[in-house]
Design an enzyme around this catalytic site. Sequence first.
Site, short mmCIF file in Angstrom:
data_model
loop_
_atom_site.label_atom_id
_atom_site.label_comp_id
_atom_site.label_asym_id
_atom_site.label_seq_id
_atom_site.Cartn_x
_atom_site.Cartn_y
_atom_site.Cartn_z
N ASN A 262 8.08 -3.56 0.62
CA ASN A 262 6.43 -1.66 -0.25
C ASN A 262 6.66 -0.72 0.97
OD1 ASN A 262 3.32 -1.39 0.33
ND2 ASN A 262 4.06 -0.34 -1.69
N ARG B 200 2.58 4.68 -5.79
CA ARG B 200 2.64 5.45 -5.67
C ARG B 200 3.15 6.55 -6.75
NH1 ARG B 200 1.91 7.76 0.43
NH2 ARG B 200 3.88 6.20 0.50
N CYS C 82 -5.42 -3.06 4.44
CA CYS C 82 -5.93 -1.53 4.56
C CYS C 82 -6.06 -0.83 6.12
CB CYS C 82 -7.14 -1.80 3.68
SG CYS C 82 -7.95 0.05 3.16
N ALA D 71 -7.31 1.13 -4.63
CA ALA D 71 -8.41 0.85 -4.94
C ALA D 71 -8.88 2.12 -5.62
CB ALA D 71 -8.85 0.66 -3.55
#
Length: 332
Positions: free
Chosen positions: A202, A227, A102, A19
């Site tokens: 992930n 990241r 999330c 996001a």
Amino acid sequence: MLRIGNVEIKNPVVLAPMAGVCNSAFRLTVKEFGVGLVCAEMVSDKGIVYGNERTLSMLYIDEQEKPLSLQIFGGEKESLVKAAQYVDKNTNADIIDINMGCPVNKIIKCEAGARWLLNPDKIYEMVSAVVDKVDKPVTVKMRIGWDDDHIFIADNAQAVERAGGSAIAVHGRTRVQMYEGKANWDYIKLAKESVNIPVIGNGDVLTPQDAKRMLDETGCDGVMIGRAALGNPWMMYQTVKYLESGILLPEPSVREKMDVCVLHLDRLIALKDEYIAVREMRKHAAWYLKGVSGNGKIRKEINNVETRDQLVGLLYSLVEDVETEGQITTAV
Ligand SMILES: Cc1cc2nc3c(=O)[nH]c(=O)nc-3n(C[C@H](O)[C@H](O)[C@H](O)COP(=O)(O)O)c2cc1C
């Protein structure tokens, strides 16, 4: 090759949804470094259903980014299904992804994101409702569980598969961990062993070697990188090449890095206007500058830039410093 439903993906390297980061400008820049699949930032189901202008602008996809996975989030079946139908019919996304990872309170309070991880039956109900109403393949991105005492990754992954989901991405952390501690890849392996649909691993893939280790240790079908790609999209190319050939490509020069940063900036300006793009780009510029010698000198100034020309001027002033320094060192 990785295949998700009817979508063929040419290599197993996937850009994670992020996001505030993974808009078309960043995705296209990463895509040009050879990744198999790019994921868009999460989009609110209600925002889509109510026709919120800002939300709908997040659905823009450049043809060159494809194949692309578009992620929606929501806590109610009706709006989730409606939003999925909208994405199915009105966008050129290839895959519809549902967010079950999330961890932030604002999302959890709406019964969305990681909230579902406590209830495999709810996962089944929501995913099958969406799968029934759309043509595009549906996938889920989930964390391994809620906290250390509630890790239902095997049940949850199976619920997605039974509901007709086409793949799962598993972030090896619990909701409670947020982004702290280490991602536990053992649970990615468990997910892979629990289902027959593709599993994308992930969490904490920082280098091309990490990507290979994740594939080898967990048996997963794809590796999703978040990241480590920030301000570092060439890392994706290094990873694709390393997985293909075992060859580790060198880092680009500082000039090459700044050229990519400016390309990203110009795409962001084309997407939003200059005022917004330059402000958004400040954080990216700081990421692009990570590890560049002498960056401290301009980092503070970057936080105050207001125009494209100011930002570009600062970035290339650093390039010139570095290149001059290099020439002096070589001459000595
Ligand atoms: C800035 C930021 C934004 C993120 N936004 C999303 C999102 O919209 N949807 C999602 O499923 N995960 C999101 N994540 C989580 C990442 O997709 C990924 O699961 C997490 O960063 C772990 O992978 P990494 O170690 O490679 O970064 C976000 C992460 C970051 C750092």
